[in-house]
Design an enzyme around this catalytic site. Structure first.
Site, short mmCIF file in Angstrom:
data_model
loop_
_atom_site.label_atom_id
_atom_site.label_comp_id
_atom_site.label_asym_id
_atom_site.label_seq_id
_atom_site.Cartn_x
_atom_site.Cartn_y
_atom_site.Cartn_z
N TYR A 26 27.38 34.40 33.62
CA TYR A 26 28.07 33.28 34.28
C TYR A 26 27.96 33.46 35.79
O TYR A 26 28.42 34.48 36.33
CB TYR A 26 29.53 33.28 33.82
CG TYR A 26 30.43 32.24 34.46
CD1 TYR A 26 29.97 30.96 34.78
CD2 TYR A 26 31.77 32.53 34.71
CE1 TYR A 26 30.82 30.02 35.33
CE2 TYR A 26 32.62 31.58 35.26
CZ TYR A 26 32.14 30.34 35.57
OH TYR A 26 32.99 29.40 36.12
N ASN A 49 29.52 32.31 38.26
CA ASN A 49 30.76 32.53 39.01
C ASN A 49 31.30 33.95 38.85
O ASN A 49 32.20 34.36 39.59
CB ASN A 49 31.83 31.52 38.59
CG ASN A 49 31.84 30.29 39.49
OD1 ASN A 49 31.26 30.30 40.57
ND2 ASN A 49 32.51 29.24 39.04
N TYR A 50 30.77 34.69 37.86
CA TYR A 50 31.07 36.12 37.80
C TYR A 50 29.85 36.85 38.37
O TYR A 50 29.19 37.62 37.70
CB TYR A 50 31.36 36.57 36.36
CG TYR A 50 32.65 36.01 35.79
CD1 TYR A 50 33.75 35.76 36.61
CD2 TYR A 50 32.78 35.74 34.43
CE1 TYR A 50 34.94 35.26 36.09
CE2 TYR A 50 33.97 35.24 33.90
CZ TYR A 50 35.04 34.99 34.73
OH TYR A 50 36.21 34.50 34.22
N ARG A 78 32.56 30.02 53.16
CA ARG A 78 33.64 30.55 52.34
C ARG A 78 34.71 29.48 52.10
O ARG A 78 35.18 28.85 53.04
CB ARG A 78 34.28 31.75 53.06
CG ARG A 78 35.40 32.37 52.24
CD ARG A 78 35.78 33.72 52.78
NE ARG A 78 36.51 33.62 54.03
CZ ARG A 78 36.95 34.67 54.72
NH1 ARG A 78 36.73 35.89 54.28
NH2 ARG A 78 37.62 34.52 55.83
N SER A 79 35.09 29.34 50.84
CA SER A 79 36.19 28.41 50.51
C SER A 79 37.41 29.22 50.11
O SER A 79 38.33 29.40 50.88
CB SER A 79 35.76 27.44 49.41
OG SER A 79 34.82 26.54 49.93
N TYR A 111 35.83 27.34 34.59
CA TYR A 111 36.41 27.12 33.25
C TYR A 111 37.82 27.68 33.18
O TYR A 111 38.20 28.57 33.94
CB TYR A 111 35.56 27.80 32.17
CG TYR A 111 35.83 29.28 32.05
CD1 TYR A 111 35.27 30.18 32.94
CD2 TYR A 111 36.68 29.77 31.05
CE1 TYR A 111 35.54 31.54 32.85
CE2 TYR A 111 36.95 31.13 30.95
CZ TYR A 111 36.39 32.01 31.86
OH TYR A 111 36.67 33.35 31.77
N CYS A 157 43.30 31.36 37.55
CA CYS A 157 43.87 32.04 38.71
C CYS A 157 44.03 31.03 39.86
O CYS A 157 43.05 30.52 40.38
CB CYS A 157 42.91 33.16 39.10
SG CYS A 157 43.29 33.93 40.65
#
Ligand SMILES: Cc1cc2nc3c(=O)[nH]c(=O)nc-3n(C[C@H](O)[C@H](O)[C@H](O)COP(=O)(O)OP(=O)(O)OC[C@H]3O[C@@H](n4cnc5c(N)ncnc54)[C@H](O)[C@@H]3O)c2cc1C
Ligand SMILES: *[C@@H]1O[C@H](CO)[C@@H](O)[C@H](O)[C@H]1NC(C)=O
Ligand SMILES: *[C@@H]1O[C@H](CO)[C@@H](O)[C@H](O)[C@H]1NC(C)=O
Ligand SMILES: *[C@@H]1O[C@H](CO)[C@@H](O)[C@H](O)[C@H]1NC(C)=O
Ligand SMILES: *[C@@H]1O[C@H](CO)[C@@H](O)[C@H](O)[C@H]1NC(C)=O
Ligand SMILES: *[C@@H]1O[C@H](CO)[C@@H](O)[C@H](O)[C@H]1NC(C)=O
Ligand SMILES: CC(=O)N[C@H]1CO[C@H](CO)[C@@H](O)[C@@H]1O
Length: 542
Positions: free
Chosen positions: A480, A482-483, A115-116, A195, A181
């Site tokens: 995507y 990341n979603y 986890r980051s 992005y 964000c």
């Protein structure tokens, strides 16, 4: 609880209950042994002259275990009492702690989750079904910006807000093209693309990575040279968690003008928002790449009586001054009727604050705050649009908002083309390049009391997604990474190695690059140590 029930049972079932409790205690003992053995292994691998690992270990016994687990921003759907918890959380303060955790987890058959920033949409960085250990990189977040070479080394636990802050400390004309964000972590974000408002000018975060430090499955620290170009390719957009633990990224920064111009124009349906949105589909992707004009959709009250309507917010970033922007908009998108008074000139870091919706009176320090936004329960999805969507279809889309509670649905349309068209699909694993007009982000969020019935919101989102099918990319219907969306398919339970199952979601996130990712995975992690519900599988005989 279980034992109380068992002792109440009559004789015939007694032997059965005895068997159950013997099995149970055996199971507990084995689990305990793995756990104890794992902890001993960690302590054994600790180099106390460099950095003792004991302060980095949180077992379920530690009083701060729960707060460490829940701290970063996440999706509250995966922070409930019934969510599986890790046996141990390791919060490395030194890279050797990552190595030790990888070495010892392998030895003791534990799964590792990394986890980051903790923003994974499906909680994969801190939830697993098997016995697992979380490596939480929050304490490895130093950032070194070098103005001379216009580069920066960023440790994986840093957030993009911290990165923007550190750049701005040194320069007002250097920037980095990543997300909006500030609380998003660079570890996951850059791994999946990343992005934001500079995308049409410079591409995405992954396009600007020039080196990396990675702990591989053997516990070795690799850099770009020692990992080789295949693995270095894979970690720049192939999604986090499949290839190793990223410790740090080296990126090249980009140059922006000292003054940029932003605006937000809100239009509700009664102000012909649908026509404007329709027209936007032609105007925004074809604009010069210095202009990024996206749309946020929410529903609002149009009248005092609370009649619901849809509001389209046209939110824009322009790498230039007001006069130029107004002229450009008059030529490209006169229907929006942008005037000078709508525009605000500022420097790049102020635009970051503006788009993050942080009150502009607050100091830049807000960018360092990991608790900037309230946590929510949510479900999200994404789509890519290749042909303008007809007005009637948009009207049907607005109707869907009204099936959910006011103010709980958000859509974002983000224009493509520009620089995104110039980068070949195979340059990085992130394949969504030429041929896209824009990307859609769909989100529905809900409150605690409503989480008793999350299914209703998940179902709503799935219906919305089927409604949109005719209007978006097909074969594959792109998404995507990341979603992240587990509805697109998951690897088989157990060892997560089915190529056939993984290719269902894999080609949607990566198109043809999926096969190269599988080849790299087979090369660097053939036994699939780094795995989750949507990790790249190695090739094995099925
Ligand atoms: C509120 C919000 C706003 C967002 N805004 C944007 C945006 O503007 N633009 C955009 O592109 N995306 C955006 N995203 C999506 C975001 O990019 C992804 O969720 C991203 O994966 C988050 O990275 P993280 O480090 O915060 O998450 P984590 O949950 O820590 O990680 C995500 C995944 O990467 C893995 N991972 C994390 N760190 C490492 C590491 N060091 N090495 C290897 N694997 C690792 C995890 O195991 C997990 O699978 C947003 C998400 C949220 C929740
Ligand atoms: C946790 O606490 C219990 C009781 O206090 C103890 O028996 C056990 O050994 C502890 N486990 C670890 C891993 O410290
Ligand atoms: C982990 O294992 C690698 C070799 O596979 C070794 O080089 C490294 O020193 C080990 N590190 C720790 C901290 O265990
Ligand atoms: C909406 O469009 C109609 C017809 O195209 C026009 O008459 C009307 O003035 C527009 N309304 C607004 C608020 O722009
Ligand atoms: C919209 O109107 C309804 C009914 O009057 C009210 O309950 C609600 O709070 C309003 N919502 C907003 C966002 O103003
Ligand atoms: C893991 O996958 C391989 C290949 O598909 C299979 O042979 C093996 O039985 C699987 N193991 C488990 C535990 O599921
Ligand atoms: C940070 C911390 O206090 N960690 C402790 C948690 O518990 C383990 C085992 O009981 C200790 O070794 C750690 O020092």
């Amino acid at each position: 609880m279980l034992q109380v029930q068992l002792t109440k049972m009559e004789w015939p079932s007694f032997s059965m209950s005895l068997l159950v409790s013997v099995l149970l205690s055996f199971w507990w003992a084995t689990l305990g042994q793995t756990h104890e053995g794992f902890l001993q292994c960690l302590l054994l691998h600790s180099d106390d002259n460099v950095a003792p690992i004991s302060n980095a270990i949180y077992t379920q016994n530690n009083s701060s275990f729960a707060s460490v687990l829940d701290f970063p921003y996440g999706n509250l759907r995966f922070s409930t009492p019934t969510t599986p918890k890790p046996l141990v959380i390791v919060k490395p303060t030194h890279v050797s702690h990552i190595q030790a955790t990888v070495n010892c987890s392998r030895k003791h058959g534990l799964q590792v989750r990394v986890r980051s920033g903790g923003h994974d949409h499906e909680g994969l960085s801190y939830v697993a079904q098997d016995s697992f250990v979380v490596i939480d990189l929050i304490d490895l977040r130093s950032i070194n910006v070098d103005v001379g070479s216009k580069t920066a080394w960023i440790q994986a636990g840093a957030t993009i807000g911290e990165l923007y802050y550190r750049i701005a400390e040194i320069s007002t004309t250097l920037a980095f093209p990543a997300g909006v964000c500030p609380t998003v972590g660079v570890g996951g974000h850059f791994s999946g693309g990343g992005y934001g408002m500079l995308m049409r000018k410079f591409g995405i975060a992954a396009d600007h990575i020039i080196d990396a430090h990675l702990v591989d499955v053997d516990g070795r620290i690799l850099d770009r040279k020692s990992m080789g170009e295949d693995l270095f390719w894979a970690i720049r957009g192939g999604g986090g968690a499949s290839f190793g633990v990223v410790v740090a990224w080296k990126v090249e920064l980009v140059s922006v003008p000292p003054v940029v111009t932003v605006f937000t124009i809100n239009k509700v349906l009664e102000e012909n928002a649908t026509k404007l949105v329709h027209r936007w589909q032609y105007a925004a992707p074809k604009s010069p790449e210095d202009l990024f004009l996206r749309i946020f959709f929410t529903d609002v009250n149009s009248t005092q009586e609370g009649k619901r309507t849809i509001q389209a917010s046209f939110v824009s970033m322009f790498l230039g001054r007001t006069d130029q922007l107004v002229k450009l908009m008059q030529e490209n998108f006169p229907e929006l009727r942008l005037v000078k008074e709508d525009c605000h000139e500022m420097n790049w870091i102020e635009s970051i604050i503006y788009f993050a919706e942080i009150p502009n009176s607050s100091p830049l320090d807000a960018l360092l705050d990991r608790n900037l936004y309230p946590e929510t329960f949510f479900k999200a999805k994404s789509d890519y649009v290749k042909e303008p969507i007809p007005e009637t279809a948009l009207e049907g889309l607005w109707q869907r908002f009204y099936e959910e509670k006011p103010g709980t649905v958000e859509l974002i349309f983000s224009p493509y083309e520009g620089k995104m068209d110039e980068i070949p699909e195979s340059e990085t694993p992130f394949p969504h390049r030429a041929g896209n007009l824009y990307k859609i982000y769909y989100e529905v969020l809900w409150e605690e009391k409503d989480n008793l019935a999350p299914q209703k919101h998940l179902d709503w989102m799935r219906r919305l997604y089927s409604y949109m099918a005719p209007y978006v990319s097909k074969s594959p219907r792109e998404a995507y990474v990341n979603y992240r969306d587990l509805d697109l398919g998951t690897n088989n339970k157990g060892n997560y190695t089915s190529y056939r199952q993984a290719s269902k979601w894999g080609v949607r996130y990566f198109k043809d690059n999926f096969n190269r990712l599988v080849r790299v995975k087979t090369m660097v992690d053939p036994h699939n140590f780094f795995r989750n519900e949507q990790s790249i599988p190695p090739l094995v005989r099925e």
